[in-house]
Write an enzyme that holds these catalytic residues in place. Structure first.
Site, PDB file in Angstrom:
ATOM      1  CB  CYS A  71      -0.898  -0.003   1.235  1.00 26.12           C
ATOM      2  SG  CYS A  71      -1.919   1.476   1.392  1.00 26.12           S
ATOM      3  CB  CYS A  77      -3.210   5.989   7.212  1.00 25.30           C
ATOM      4  SG  CYS A  77      -3.376   4.228   6.927  1.00 25.30           S
ATOM      5  CB  CYS A 160      -7.077   2.822   1.076  1.00 31.00           C
ATOM      6  SG  CYS A 160      -7.505   1.731   2.440  1.00 31.00           S
ATOM      7  CD  GLN A 285     -18.625  -8.184  13.109  1.00 30.23           C
ATOM      8  OE1 GLN A 285     -17.545  -7.642  12.872  1.00 30.23           O
ATOM      9  NE2 GLN A 285     -18.917  -8.660  14.295  1.00 30.23           N
ATOM     10  CE1 TYR A 314     -23.343  -5.241  26.799  1.00 27.95           C
ATOM     11  CE2 TYR A 314     -23.290  -7.632  26.931  1.00 27.95           C
ATOM     12  CZ  TYR A 314     -23.230  -6.396  27.547  1.00 27.95           C
ATOM     13  OH  TYR A 314     -23.080  -6.315  28.914  1.00 27.95           O
ATOM     14  CD  GLU A 335     -26.629  -2.415  20.519  1.00 25.09           C
ATOM     15  OE1 GLU A 335     -26.069  -1.330  20.762  1.00 25.09           O
ATOM     16  OE2 GLU A 335     -26.029  -3.507  20.544  1.00 25.09           O
ATOM     17  CG  ASP A 380     -20.824  -9.598  19.152  1.00 26.22           C
ATOM     18  OD1 ASP A 380     -19.637  -9.341  19.451  1.00 26.22           O
ATOM     19  OD2 ASP A 380     -21.266  -9.511  17.998  1.00 26.22           O
ATOM     20  CB  CYS A 407     -14.067  -7.097  18.676  1.00 25.86           C
ATOM     21  SG  CYS A 407     -14.776  -5.861  19.781  1.00 25.86           S
TER      22      CYS A 407
END
Length: 451
Positions: A71, A77, A160, A285, A314, A335, A380, A407
């Site tokens: 890249c 960045c 990018c 996602q 969540y 949520e 989640d 995550c």
């Protein structure tokens, strides 16, 4: 060792998410933005008797595992710190990092089942939030991402590699348009200017694009802006072009008012046979191809739920809930983001699912109001994990199985301590790479209640 001292060394390993480890005079040093095997020059920023911290000055020798920079913006960045590594090497590092974080909690021989790759290692992102600004003070206007380590400088990223060419074409066209019109970008410190952000989202399966231009309030977007975008030769189809107004001080992408300049204010994406309507700020996602792998893994970990009530906590836009709904008796999603809940309800209706219920609110508070008792729970949570008091309430249900999707493995490791203390054991752990080129990784964990 004094602050400001220049030292050199070889990076021995990389701890999550991006902390390189090397030893200087028998002292452990941590430094960000490096890769295992690199010889680096570092300036000491914090000195101690046993531990040192440093700032990368330059890479003196590349790691033997590195390839050519794929890249043109690599290192400028703020993302894609692993991009010069072959994809298999990236997966290996992520799997090692997760196991190292979980071993102190679960023991040396915990049931780790490896890492699943993203079906698309490049051009995988379905959402980008670009900022207007300048790369140097008082320089020409740019449109892109924040420069590494800077709150102000914006790097133009029209090359990018984690997005498709459609994103790059749109970015170039928008920047060119407003540069010619001499419309200034918003300067946070002076609180002057107009242009703030550009959000681009695209459906992987549908090819539909949604564009959102964010400016200060009161700016009129001329019709030729829409005409120029619609004239672009894109692989996808523009479903909607929106103009959002944001008069806030914080440098976050939000809108106090949103106007539809063309088309509609949503687009569709499809996952595992289900169709999802996505608005500019819907949580979804960011790697659709990887999301199918993730949700297939979750569905496998969940196992048999026929006739059961499942809590999806969540739940975001209710993706997991709707994937489980066809086999469950009932799925209840909770949520805190109201827009996401509205989208979840609409998506469930469009998918013909009548056994899903979505509640807007904080999990910690909402659990006290739900009369039903779950027989299976899916978690989640956001990156920071689960509030300790909310986790305590979740564990008190005593369900036989819990599937935790994380995550951020450091948050998972912390929450698993409470889960083990609450009478659960870990049956399976699997990583899914949703973010190739970056230091992030998803981890799916199956817990079962001790008898």
């Amino acid at each position: 060792m004094k602050k400001g001292t220049r030292v050199e060394g070889v990076v021995e390993k990389l701890n999550f998410p991006n902390k390189g480890i090397l030893h200087i005079d028998d002292r452990k040093m941590t430094v960000k933005h490096v890769l295992p095997g690199q010889k680096v020059a570092v300036m000491v920023t914090k000195g101690g008797e046993k531990r040192l911290e440093g700032r990368l000055l330059e890479v003196l020798e590349k790691s033997p595992a590195e390839t050519a920079d794929p890249c043109p913006h690599f290192g400028q960045c703020g993302g894609c710190s692993y991009q010069t590594l072959p994809y298999e090497e990236q997966l290996k590092i992520k799997a090692e990092q997760v196991t190292e974080l979980l071993k102190p909690v679960l023991g040396e021989d915990f049931p780790f089942q490896g890492i699943l790759p993203s079906p698309r290692p490049a051009e995988y992102r379905n959402k980008m939030e670009f900022s207007f600004g300048d790369a140097v003070k008082d320089g020409p206007m740019t449109l892109g991402l924040h420069k590494r380590g800077s709150f102000y400088d914006i790097v133009n990223v029209d090359g990018c590699r984690i997005v498709e060419e459609d994103y790059r074409k749109i970015l170039r066209a928008v920047l060119e348009y407003f540069t010619k019109k001499q419309v200034p970008f918003y300067k946070k410190m002076q609180k002057t200017g107009i242009l703030r952000h550009l959000v681009v989202r695209k459906g992987w399966k549908t090819g539909e694009l949604l564009l959102l231009l964010v400016t200060v309030p009161g700016f009129h977007v001329e019709s030729d802006f829409v005409e120029q975008l619609l004239a672009l030769n894109l692989d996808g189809t523009i479903a909607g072009i929106l103009h959002g107004e944001n008069g806030g001080v914080a440098d976050v992408v939000k809108c106090e008012q949103t106007h539809v300049l063309y088309g509609k204010n949503y687009f569709y994406e499809e996952l595992l046979g289900l169709r999802f309507r996505i608005t500019p700020f819907s949580f979804f996602q960011t790697n659709s191809a990887g999301a199918e792998v993730l949700y297939q893994t979750v569905r496998e970990f969940v196992g048999e739920i026929e006739g059961q009530t499942v809590f999806d906590l969540y739940s975001g836009t209710g993706t997991i809930a709707q994937i489980l709904a066809p086999v469950a008796e009932k799925v209840i999603g909770v949520e805190i983001v109201e827009e996401a809940v509205e989208a979840a309800r609409r998506n469930a209706e469009e998918n013909g699912l009548s056994n899903c219920m979505f509640i807007a609110g904080d999990v910690l508070k909402v659990l006290d109001t739900i009369e039903e008792k779950p027989e299976m729970i899916v978690l989640d949570p956001p990156r920071d994990g689960i509030h300790p008091k909310a986790l305590e309430k979740i564990l008190q249900y005593g369900v036989e199985r819990i599937v935790y999707i994380s995550c951020k493995p450091t948050s998972l490791a912390r929450d698993l301590v409470a889960c083990l203390a609450g009478g659960y054991r870990v049956e399976r752990v699997m990583c899914v790479d949703m973010f190739p080129g970056t230091a992030n990784v998803e981890t799916v964990c199956l817990l079962s209640k001790l008898k």
